[in-house]
Design a protein around this motif. Structure first.
Motif, PDB file in Angstrom:
ATOM      1  N   VAL A  26       0.232  -0.906   0.154  1.00  0.00           N
ATOM      2  CA  VAL A  26      -0.066   0.106   0.297  1.00  0.00           C
ATOM      3  C   VAL A  26       0.774   1.472  -0.259  1.00  0.00           C
ATOM      4  CG1 VAL A  26      -1.688   1.538   1.428  1.00  0.00           C
ATOM      5  CG2 VAL A  26      -2.122  -1.157   1.122  1.00  0.00           C
ATOM      6  N   GLU A  27       2.010   1.163   1.245  1.00  0.00           N
ATOM      7  CA  GLU A  27       2.897   2.404   0.359  1.00  0.00           C
ATOM      8  C   GLU A  27       3.199   2.406  -1.064  1.00  0.00           C
ATOM      9  OE1 GLU A  27       3.638   4.474   3.893  1.00  0.00           O
ATOM     10  OE2 GLU A  27       1.629   3.636   3.931  1.00  0.00           O
ATOM     11  N   ALA A  28       4.097   1.542  -1.346  1.00  0.00           N
ATOM     12  CA  ALA A  28       4.999   1.449  -2.512  1.00  0.00           C
ATOM     13  C   ALA A  28       3.574   2.207  -3.636  1.00  0.00           C
ATOM     14  CB  ALA A  28       4.978   0.219  -3.075  1.00  0.00           C
ATOM     15  N   VAL A  29       2.065   1.741  -3.711  1.00  0.00           N
ATOM     16  CA  VAL A  29       0.733   2.904  -4.004  1.00  0.00           C
ATOM     17  C   VAL A  29       1.321   4.169  -3.635  1.00  0.00           C
ATOM     18  CG1 VAL A  29      -1.260   2.096  -4.846  1.00  0.00           C
ATOM     19  CG2 VAL A  29       0.071  -0.136  -4.706  1.00  0.00           C
ATOM     20  N   LEU A  30       0.785   4.235  -2.848  1.00  0.00           N
ATOM     21  CA  LEU A  30       0.987   6.145  -2.056  1.00  0.00           C
ATOM     22  C   LEU A  30       1.494   6.285  -2.858  1.00  0.00           C
ATOM     23  CD1 LEU A  30      -0.645   5.650   1.389  1.00  0.00           C
ATOM     24  CD2 LEU A  30      -2.392   5.855  -0.831  1.00  0.00           C
ATOM     25  N   SER A  31       2.871   6.035  -3.349  1.00  0.00           N
ATOM     26  CA  SER A  31       4.425   6.869  -3.410  1.00  0.00           C
ATOM     27  C   SER A  31       4.199   6.582  -4.615  1.00  0.00           C
ATOM     28  CB  SER A  31       5.648   6.026  -3.007  1.00  0.00           C
ATOM     29  OG  SER A  31       4.887   6.703  -1.307  1.00  0.00           O
ATOM     30  N   GLU A  32       3.481   6.097  -5.526  1.00  0.00           N
ATOM     31  CA  GLU A  32       3.675   6.152  -7.025  1.00  0.00           C
ATOM     32  C   GLU A  32       2.104   7.162  -7.498  1.00  0.00           C
ATOM     33  OE1 GLU A  32       1.209   3.560 -10.612  1.00  0.00           O
ATOM     34  OE2 GLU A  32       1.751   2.573  -7.742  1.00  0.00           O
ATOM     35  N   LEU A  33       1.493   7.415  -6.486  1.00  0.00           N
ATOM     36  CA  LEU A  33       0.271   7.723  -6.653  1.00  0.00           C
ATOM     37  C   LEU A  33       0.814   9.398  -6.848  1.00  0.00           C
ATOM     38  CD1 LEU A  33      -2.812   6.358  -5.139  1.00  0.00           C
ATOM     39  CD2 LEU A  33      -2.357   5.799  -7.041  1.00  0.00           C
ATOM     40  N   TYR A  34       1.383   9.690  -5.763  1.00  0.00           N
ATOM     41  CA  TYR A  34       1.620  10.908  -5.003  1.00  0.00           C
ATOM     42  C   TYR A  34       3.369  11.313  -6.571  1.00  0.00           C
ATOM     43  CZ  TYR A  34      -1.040  11.768  -1.670  1.00  0.00           C
ATOM     44  OH  TYR A  34      -3.262  11.395  -1.024  1.00  0.00           O
ATOM     45  N   SER A  35       3.536  10.424  -6.786  1.00  0.00           N
ATOM     46  CA  SER A  35       4.892  10.906  -8.116  1.00  0.00           C
ATOM     47  C   SER A  35       4.491  10.935  -8.973  1.00  0.00           C
ATOM     48  CB  SER A  35       5.227   9.423  -7.707  1.00  0.00           C
ATOM     49  OG  SER A  35       5.837   9.292  -6.715  1.00  0.00           O
ATOM     50  N   ALA A  36       2.546  10.292  -9.568  1.00  0.00           N
ATOM     51  CA  ALA A  36       2.092  11.081 -10.584  1.00  0.00           C
ATOM     52  C   ALA A  36       1.761  12.367 -10.769  1.00  0.00           C
ATOM     53  CB  ALA A  36       1.673   9.864 -11.141  1.00  0.00           C
ATOM     54  N   GLU A  47      -7.508   3.205 -10.460  1.00  0.00           N
ATOM     55  CA  GLU A  47      -7.162   1.810 -10.464  1.00  0.00           C
ATOM     56  C   GLU A  47      -6.705   0.606  -9.747  1.00  0.00           C
ATOM     57  OE1 GLU A  47      -3.963   0.013 -14.484  1.00  0.00           O
ATOM     58  OE2 GLU A  47      -4.446   1.799 -13.933  1.00  0.00           O
ATOM     59  N   ARG A  48      -5.756   1.190  -8.782  1.00  0.00           N
ATOM     60  CA  ARG A  48      -4.874   0.346  -8.106  1.00  0.00           C
ATOM     61  C   ARG A  48      -6.088   0.264  -6.815  1.00  0.00           C
ATOM     62  NH1 ARG A  48      -2.444   0.991 -11.736  1.00  0.00           N
ATOM     63  NH2 ARG A  48       0.026   1.801 -11.674  1.00  0.00           N
ATOM     64  N   ALA A  49      -7.316   0.303  -6.927  1.00  0.00           N
ATOM     65  CA  ALA A  49      -7.992  -0.090  -5.247  1.00  0.00           C
ATOM     66  C   ALA A  49      -8.846  -0.392  -5.209  1.00  0.00           C
ATOM     67  CB  ALA A  49      -8.900   1.879  -5.171  1.00  0.00           C
ATOM     68  N   ALA A  50      -8.500  -1.132  -7.361  1.00  0.00           N
ATOM     69  CA  ALA A  50     -10.389  -1.725  -7.955  1.00  0.00           C
ATOM     70  C   ALA A  50      -9.289  -3.243  -8.207  1.00  0.00           C
ATOM     71  CB  ALA A  50     -10.327  -1.400  -9.587  1.00  0.00           C
ATOM     72  N   ALA A  51      -7.865  -2.858  -8.362  1.00  0.00           N
ATOM     73  CA  ALA A  51      -7.055  -4.662  -8.296  1.00  0.00           C
ATOM     74  C   ALA A  51      -6.768  -4.895  -6.628  1.00  0.00           C
ATOM     75  CB  ALA A  51      -5.558  -4.018  -8.555  1.00  0.00           C
ATOM     76  N   ALA A  52      -6.393  -4.097  -5.624  1.00  0.00           N
ATOM     77  CA  ALA A  52      -6.871  -4.166  -4.595  1.00  0.00           C
ATOM     78  C   ALA A  52      -8.056  -5.078  -3.792  1.00  0.00           C
ATOM     79  CB  ALA A  52      -6.669  -3.112  -3.238  1.00  0.00           C
ATOM     80  N   ARG A  53      -9.167  -4.864  -4.691  1.00  0.00           N
ATOM     81  CA  ARG A  53     -10.544  -5.220  -4.393  1.00  0.00           C
ATOM     82  C   ARG A  53     -11.053  -6.356  -4.444  1.00  0.00           C
ATOM     83  NH1 ARG A  53     -12.621   0.348  -4.295  1.00  0.00           N
ATOM     84  NH2 ARG A  53     -12.768  -0.101  -7.372  1.00  0.00           N
ATOM     85  N   THR A  54     -10.095  -6.863  -6.131  1.00  0.00           N
ATOM     86  CA  THR A  54     -10.438  -8.074  -6.743  1.00  0.00           C
ATOM     87  C   THR A  54      -9.045  -9.022  -6.099  1.00  0.00           C
ATOM     88  OG1 THR A  54     -10.138  -6.311  -8.703  1.00  0.00           O
ATOM     89  CG2 THR A  54      -9.884  -8.796  -9.149  1.00  0.00           C
ATOM     90  N   ALA A  55      -8.225  -8.666  -5.579  1.00  0.00           N
ATOM     91  CA  ALA A  55      -8.041  -9.340  -5.156  1.00  0.00           C
ATOM     92  C   ALA A  55      -7.804  -9.492  -3.747  1.00  0.00           C
ATOM     93  CB  ALA A  55      -6.347  -8.649  -4.905  1.00  0.00           C
ATOM     94  N   GLY A  56      -9.035  -9.155  -3.467  1.00  0.00           N
ATOM     95  CA  GLY A  56      -9.649  -8.955  -2.050  1.00  0.00           C
ATOM     96  C   GLY A  56      -9.070  -8.642  -0.897  1.00  0.00           C
ATOM     97  N   ARG A  57      -8.555  -7.503  -0.920  1.00  0.00           N
ATOM     98  CA  ARG A  57      -8.007  -6.899   0.291  1.00  0.00           C
ATOM     99  C   ARG A  57      -8.676  -5.733   0.154  1.00  0.00           C
ATOM    100  NH1 ARG A  57      -2.905  -6.299  -3.880  1.00  0.00           N
ATOM    101  NH2 ARG A  57      -3.030  -4.081  -2.458  1.00  0.00           N
ATOM    102  N   LYS A  58     -10.080  -5.765   1.404  1.00  0.00           N
ATOM    103  CA  LYS A  58     -10.761  -4.769   0.760  1.00  0.00           C
ATOM    104  C   LYS A  58     -10.085  -3.627   1.707  1.00  0.00           C
ATOM    105  CE  LYS A  58     -14.957  -7.438   0.871  1.00  0.00           C
ATOM    106  NZ  LYS A  58     -15.903  -8.530   1.468  1.00  0.00           N
TER     107      LYS A  58
END
Length: 324
Positions: A26-36, A47-58
């Motif tokens: 999650v920290e890596a995803v947040l760092s990526e988002l704020y770098s974009a 996109e990243r939130a949907a991928a996490a939901r699909t993987a069952g990580r609510k």
């Protein structure tokens, strides 16, 4: 591991390891988002939130979706700390020195440090605007003022410094009101006039102790002021050196680009001449082959004519001998 009464062993460390890995993801995803870039923040977040939901990580999906899109000024401040890590580190060190000095320094010392602080904040703010412009996002004067406000907050408040160092600001920061602003550092206040005779010390042995303590405090303050001044001067000098090096690198890059363009033109011209020469060579070779074919045909005709001439000469000789 935990041992149950039945004698079976149950692993308890696996869940903790998995949880730690999830947090890191999650920290890596947040760092990526704020770098974009600002325009890509929301699509990437969804996109990243949907991928996490699909993987069952609510819970991960909830944290990712809760990330706020940064304002343009906050994005520029994040870009500064990510693109200039060494200058950001020195700026954070200067903030720690200024906050330490603020607790003990007199008004004159703060006034001198304030002048250095203004120069460094203005220089870093210009760098943030240049980085944003290079990334395709021009800062308005209001946005650049917000960047300056964030940088002043970083110098004044340790919490703001930690937020900026993480590179995930969603909004601009405001310096605390209790930290002396540049405009507040005017002339040193005059000492209050005594309203009567100073009270006599209760003990003659107490006064020297108090005087020694005040002298030690003044000595510590002078030392802290000297260290803060030196650190501010080093930071400003490094900033000037970095800006000069950047300018030299940009000039060298422009010159290299010009030489590259001239070399490309030379190569293109040489390639064009080479193509023309190849075409000319092909045409000459075709003409040579055609001339060689005509030469062979003419040689065959000459050989046939010679044979016919010799046969005619022999016939004439035979006829002439009969007539004679």
């Amino acid at each position: 591991m935990e041992r149950r009464r039945s004698g079976h062993v149950r692993e308890t460390g696996g869940h903790d390891t998995e949880k730690a890995e999830t947090v890191e993801a999650v920290e890596a995803v947040l760092s990526e988002l704020y770098s974009a870039p600002p325009g890509e923040f929301v699509p990437r977040r969804e996109e990243r939130a949907a991928a996490a939901r699909t993987a069952g990580r609510k819970e991960d999906a909830r944290r990712i979706h809760a990330a706020r899109r940064p304002t343009l000024a906050a994005w520029a401040a994040n870009l500064l700390t990510r693109s200039r890590p060494e200058e950001a580190r020195r700026f954070l060190e200067l903030g720690r020195a200024l906050r330490e000095a603020h607790r003990t320094l007199d008004t004159a010392g703060l006034r001198e440090l304030s002048a250095q602080r203004r120069r460094i904040v203005a220089a870093l703010s210009r760098q943030a605007a240049e980085l944003a412009s290079e990334a395709g996002h021009r800062l308005s004067p209001a946005a650049q003022r917000e960047v300056e406000s964030t940088l002043r907050a970083v110098l004044a408040d340790s919490g703001a410094a930690d937020e900026w160092a993480a590179g995930r600001l969603a909004a601009s920061l405001v310096p605390p009101s209790e930290f002396p602003a540049d405009s507040a550092l005017g002339a040193a206040p005059a000492a209050a006039e005594p309203r009567g005779p100073a009270p006599r010390p209760k003990s003659s042995r107490r006064a020297p102790a108090v005087g020694d303590e005040l002298a030690e405090q003044r000595g510590r303050r002078r030392e802290e002021l000297a260290r803060a001044r030196q650190q501010a001067e080093r930071a400003e000098r490094r900033l000037r050196d970095g800006q000069a090096a950047k300018s030299e690198a940009e000039v060298s890059m422009r010159r290299a680009e010009q030489r590259r363009d001239r070399a490309r033109e030379t190569v293109n011209s040489a390639e064009e001449r080479l193509r023309t020469a190849h075409e000319e060579l092909g045409r000459v070779e075709r003409e040579h082959r055609e001339a060689a074919e005509r030469g062979r045909g003419a040689a065959e005709e000459v050989t046939a004519a010679e044979q016919e001439s010799r046969a005619a000469s022999r016939r004439v000789d035979r006829l002439a001998s009969r007539v004679g």
